[in-house]
Structure formats: structure tokens, C-alpha cells
Design a protein around this motif. Structure first.
Motif, mmCIF file in Angstrom:
data_model
loop_
_atom_site.group_PDB
_atom_site.id
_atom_site.type_symbol
_atom_site.label_atom_id
_atom_site.label_comp_id
_atom_site.label_asym_id
_atom_site.label_seq_id
_atom_site.Cartn_x
_atom_site.Cartn_y
_atom_site.Cartn_z
ATOM 1 N N LEU A 172 0.696 -0.880 -0.367
ATOM 2 C CA LEU A 172 0.185 -0.369 0.116
ATOM 3 C C LEU A 172 0.773 1.538 0.010
ATOM 4 C CD1 LEU A 172 -2.440 -1.404 2.593
ATOM 5 C CD2 LEU A 172 -3.247 -1.177 0.240
ATOM 6 N N ARG A 173 0.420 2.383 -0.335
ATOM 7 C CA ARG A 173 1.257 3.282 -0.462
ATOM 8 C C ARG A 173 0.598 4.144 0.670
ATOM 9 N NH1 ARG A 173 3.355 6.169 -4.817
ATOM 10 N NH2 ARG A 173 4.085 4.121 -6.577
ATOM 11 N N ALA A 174 1.799 4.955 1.803
ATOM 12 C CA ALA A 174 1.713 5.178 2.731
ATOM 13 C C ALA A 174 0.556 6.418 2.597
ATOM 14 C CB ALA A 174 2.803 6.444 3.576
ATOM 15 N N THR A 175 0.177 7.047 1.320
ATOM 16 C CA THR A 175 -0.988 7.945 1.834
ATOM 17 C C THR A 175 -2.668 7.886 1.689
ATOM 18 O OG1 THR A 175 -0.939 8.000 -1.150
ATOM 19 C CG2 THR A 175 0.734 9.808 0.323
ATOM 20 N N ASP A 176 -2.422 6.343 1.187
ATOM 21 C CA ASP A 176 -3.651 6.175 1.518
ATOM 22 C C ASP A 176 -3.971 5.256 3.111
ATOM 23 O OD1 ASP A 176 -6.050 4.152 0.310
ATOM 24 O OD2 ASP A 176 -4.951 3.242 -0.531
ATOM 25 N N ALA A 177 -4.389 6.005 3.663
ATOM 26 C CA ALA A 177 -4.600 6.378 4.510
ATOM 27 C C ALA A 177 -5.804 5.146 5.478
ATOM 28 C CB ALA A 177 -5.185 7.873 5.668
ATOM 29 N N ALA A 178 -7.011 4.995 4.421
ATOM 30 C CA ALA A 178 -7.900 4.535 4.398
ATOM 31 C C ALA A 178 -8.024 2.691 4.250
ATOM 32 C CB ALA A 178 -9.318 4.641 3.443
ATOM 33 N N ALA A 179 -6.921 2.774 3.623
ATOM 34 C CA ALA A 179 -6.893 1.449 3.244
ATOM 35 C C ALA A 179 -5.977 0.798 4.266
ATOM 36 C CB ALA A 179 -5.567 1.000 2.017
ATOM 37 N N ILE A 180 -5.329 1.434 5.174
ATOM 38 C CA ILE A 180 -3.599 1.062 6.204
ATOM 39 C C ILE A 180 -4.578 0.501 7.387
ATOM 40 C CG2 ILE A 180 -2.064 1.835 7.497
ATOM 41 C CD1 ILE A 180 -0.864 3.834 5.072
ATOM 42 N N ALA A 181 -5.684 2.115 7.420
ATOM 43 C CA ALA A 181 -6.735 1.717 8.627
ATOM 44 C C ALA A 181 -7.622 0.600 8.329
ATOM 45 C CB ALA A 181 -7.858 3.031 8.696
ATOM 46 N N SER A 182 -7.833 0.282 6.997
ATOM 47 C CA SER A 182 -8.523 -0.478 7.228
ATOM 48 C C SER A 182 -8.018 -2.572 7.900
ATOM 49 C CB SER A 182 -9.592 -1.160 6.103
ATOM 50 O OG SER A 182 -8.591 -1.223 4.868
ATOM 51 N N VAL A 183 -7.052 -2.010 7.534
ATOM 52 C CA VAL A 183 -5.791 -3.571 7.552
ATOM 53 C C VAL A 183 -5.957 -4.473 8.791
ATOM 54 C CG1 VAL A 183 -3.939 -4.855 7.882
ATOM 55 C CG2 VAL A 183 -3.937 -2.453 6.186
ATOM 56 N N ASP A 184 -6.225 -3.496 9.711
ATOM 57 C CA ASP A 184 -6.938 -4.817 10.871
ATOM 58 C C ASP A 184 -5.348 -5.731 11.663
ATOM 59 O OD1 ASP A 184 -8.517 -3.339 12.211
ATOM 60 O OD2 ASP A 184 -10.511 -4.804 11.449
ATOM 61 N N ALA A 185 -4.401 -5.190 11.524
ATOM 62 C CA ALA A 185 -3.251 -6.674 11.646
ATOM 63 C C ALA A 185 -2.762 -6.685 13.120
ATOM 64 C CB ALA A 185 -2.301 -5.495 11.857
ATOM 65 N N ASP A 186 -2.910 -8.106 13.241
ATOM 66 C CA ASP A 186 -2.992 -8.506 14.069
ATOM 67 C C ASP A 186 -1.233 -7.847 15.544
ATOM 68 O OD1 ASP A 186 -4.483 -10.719 15.042
ATOM 69 O OD2 ASP A 186 -2.910 -11.558 12.865
ATOM 70 N N VAL A 187 -0.423 -7.554 14.116
ATOM 71 C CA VAL A 187 1.139 -7.207 14.747
ATOM 72 C C VAL A 187 1.338 -6.143 14.024
ATOM 73 C CG1 VAL A 187 3.429 -7.418 15.527
ATOM 74 C CG2 VAL A 187 1.214 -9.618 16.045
ATOM 75 N N VAL A 188 1.538 -5.186 14.434
ATOM 76 C CA VAL A 188 2.505 -4.052 12.997
ATOM 77 C C VAL A 188 3.595 -3.569 13.597
ATOM 78 C CG1 VAL A 188 1.981 -1.571 11.682
ATOM 79 C CG2 VAL A 188 -0.248 -2.690 13.163
ATOM 80 N N PHE A 189 4.855 -3.149 12.100
ATOM 81 C CA PHE A 189 6.251 -2.713 12.661
ATOM 82 C C PHE A 189 6.051 -1.772 12.135
ATOM 83 C CE2 PHE A 189 6.063 -7.190 12.807
ATOM 84 C CZ PHE A 189 6.993 -8.046 13.684
ATOM 85 N N GLU A 190 6.565 -0.883 12.983
ATOM 86 C CA GLU A 190 6.696 0.821 12.803
ATOM 87 C C GLU A 190 7.670 1.279 12.172
ATOM 88 O OE1 GLU A 190 7.494 4.025 11.209
ATOM 89 O OE2 GLU A 190 8.308 4.131 12.850
#
Length: 346
Positions: free
Chosen positions: A225-243
Motif C-alpha cells: 500500500l502507498r503511505a498516502t492511502d490512509a483509508a486502506a491502511i486503517a482497514s488492515v486490522d493487523a494482528d501485529v504492526v511494525f513501525e
């Protein structure tokens, strides 16, 4: 093999002032070996010292030689008999744990020891000099012999891959889970590679640019995903996220992309001082926010995984420069749109 008296070194003199200087080759102490360096990888912290005069909490107070991601060959073994023999190819573990002022820390996590030093780090003063140079003297305890069949160039990624390996361990269970990686630069891409090896079911990588996203797909990302696609990122619902972007906006994306009750592993080093963060959202979702800093003995596991082919990292390296062209190499490494890991050849 003759040893030169001087070598080219990459030195950060001040913010924006990076130079290739000619410096003496140090004479090893009895517990040190002399290494002929083959490759050195340019780290994000090296770029930060050059561009900003600081890397996280570590502020440049005097000129400092950069570099901690190096591999090479022993040309003079330690006189006290410790460490690898002449001719052995080695990777370098850059840390020296130390109890420092005695502040408490978990004994099994020496990376958190209060007096710990790291090659090419301004965390202490006087600074701990780095090892970008053709020949360097290093404590024998820092050296890790390369497994048979693992080339020096392939091993050049072992230090950042160990950072990624440690970060994934901080994510607790990742096998069979949906994982989001914010920032697909060298560390983020290596996290993707380690996650692939660890059996993550879905790996979604996020970045501003197409080049790192392409690398992430080659390394095992199932979606990008592109970092600018805020809606798509927010919809991931990941178990684990690495920043791993090292930005407050990246951290915000990580919090939004985590499922309720999920875990966010903060790997990217944000600037020192207060940073904006979505703390209210983290509270109401009961997110676990955990830090990940450097690594401990994971380097040994990483060497084995690189040697047996279970850890695939080749797409991370995008450029290679002669050490004399280090200024050009740093300029390329600073442009995430065109480069991943940039190697200096010594």
C-alpha cells in the motif's frame, strides 16, 4: 599481507558536513584483531548523523567516524589467542554491553544495558568511533566467523538483518497472522523477509515510494500500500504492526492499522524529544506499544539463516560504491525513492 599505515574513513564532522578523511590504521591491542574490511553498509543512523547531527537520543558533539555494518577478513589475529585466526572471514557485532551507572535492566537483554556502546554511535562522549575503513582493529569478541558458503557480500546485511530479526521477536507470535509493516526501507524490507521466514500468513508493506514496495513484494509481502492511502491502511486490522519509517506519521499509521488488542512494535528511530502520537486510540483499542532497539545474539541465528538460504534478502541491496566515492554513496542512500541498502566497497 602488508597492512597500510592509513585508510580512508567516512567522518561526520557536524550537521551537513560529511567528509572522506585519511586516518591512521590503529595498532591492535592484545585482545583485538585487525580486519581487512570488504563491505560496509550505510545505515539510517549514519545518514541521520550526517543530515541532522543526531540519531534519536544520540547527538553529535564532535567529529565521529561512521560505520558499524561491516564484514571482512582477519589479517592479524588477537595476540592473546582469542577470536578467529588469520584468513577467517567475519561479520561484526557492533555492541559492547556495559552496566554503566548501575541503572537496572533485564540481564537477558544486554542491548538495554545503560553503559552499552555501539560502533559509530554518539550515544556516549567521547563518541564510539565507527569502522568505515579498509583496515580496522576490533575486539575479538565482536567477530563472528562466516559459515561456509556465505560470501562476504551476502553477509554484509547481517547486522541490519539482526535488527529486523530482533524486532520480529518483539512482535511475539507472527506465524499464521496478519502483519503490517510501515516503511519498506532497508530495515522494513528485512522485517518483511524475516516475517516470511517466520511463517506470517499475510504481510502488508507500506511506503511512500514504488521502489521499496517492489522490493518488499520480492521479499515476501503479500500486499503493498502507498503511505498516502490512509483509508486502506486503517482497514488492515493487523494482528501485529511494525513501525519502521521512523516518523510520527508512520507511527500514527501503525496505530490506525492495528486491530483492537493488537501489538505495535516501534523499530524506526524517531527524533529526540516529544512526538505527536495517537495515544487515545491506542488506549481505547488496548494496543500494546513496544520498542525494539538493536539486537543481542540474534546475529548468530541470522548468519545461519543466510547461509542455509531460509532467509532471502538479496533485493534489499540496490547500490555499491567504492569507499572513495562515499559522499556520492551517502547522497544516493538518502533518496529512498531510488535506493535500498547502499554498500561501500573497501
Amino acid at each position: 599481507m602488508s597492512v597500510p599505515t592509513h585508510t580512508l574513513a567516512v567522518v561526520a564532522h557536524a550537521t551537513g558536513d560529511l567528509r572522506v578523511d585519511r586516518v591512521p590504521v590503529a595498532v591492535p591491542t592484545p585482545s583485538e584483531a585487525l580486519i581487512a574490511v570488504a563491505y560496509g553498509g550505510i545505515c539510517g543512523s549514519d545518514l541521520h548523523y550526517w543530515q541532522h547531527g543526531a540519531a534519536g537520543e544520540s547527538v553529535l558533539r564532535a567529529p565521529m567516524r561512521l560505520g558499524h555494518e561491516v564484514v571482512g577478513t582477519v589479517v592479524t589475529a588477537a595476540a592473546d589467542g582469542t577470536g578467529p585466526a588469520v584468513g577467517i572471514r567475519v561479520a561484526v557485532h557492533p555492541a559492547t554491553p556495559d552496566d554503566g551507572d548501575g541503572s537496572p535492566y533485564p540481564a537477558e537483554r544486554p542491548n538495554l544495558s545503560p553503559g552499552c556502546t555501539y560502533l559509530g554511535s554518539a550515544a556516549r562522549f567521547p563518541h564510539t568511533e565507527g569502522v568505515f575503513g579498509s583496515h580496522v582493529a576490533l575486539p575479538a569478541r565482536m567477530l563472528r566467523p562466516l559459515p561456509s558458503g556465505l560470501s562476504l557480500r551476502a553477509a554484509a546485511l547481517v547486522e541490519p538483518a539482526s535488527v529486523a530479526w530482533h524486532a520480529v521477536s518483539r512482535g511475539a507470535t507472527v506465524a499464521g497472522r496478519r502483519v503490517l509493516v510501515i516503511g519498506a526501507g532497508p530495515i522494513g524490507s528485512l522485517i518483511v523477509a524475516v516475517l516470511k521466514r517466520a511463517g506470517a500468513a499475510e504481510i502488508i508493506a507500506v511506503d511512500m515510494h514504488e521502489r521499496p514496495l517492489e522490493a518488499a513484494r520480492k521479499l515476501g509481502a503479500t500486499q503493498t500500500l502507498r503511505a498516502t492511502d490512509a483509508a486502506a491502511i486503517a482497514s488492515v486490522d493487523a494482528d501485529v504492526v511494525f513501525e519502521s519509517s521512523g516518523s510520527s506519521r508512520g507511527l500514527a499509521s501503525a496505530v490506525r492499522g492495528a486491530r483492537r488488542g493488537g501489538r505495535v512494535v516501534m523499530v524506526g528511530l524517531l527524533p529526540t524529544g516529544e512526538q505527536p502520537a495517537l495515544i487515545s486510540l491506542a488506549i481505547t483499542r488496548e494496543l500494546e506499544l513496544v520498542g525494539s532497539f538493536r539486537f543481542n545474539d540474534e546475529i548468530d541465528e541470522v548468519l545461519g539463516a543466510l547461509a542455509d538460504g531460509t532467509l532471502f534478502v538479496e533485493p534489499v541491496v540496490t547500490h555499491e560504491f567504492a569507499a572513495a566515492d562515499a559522499l556520492e554513496a551517502f547522497a544516493v542512500a538518502s533518496d529512498a525513492a531510488v535506493s535500498g541498502k547502499v554498500l561501500l566497497r573497501f
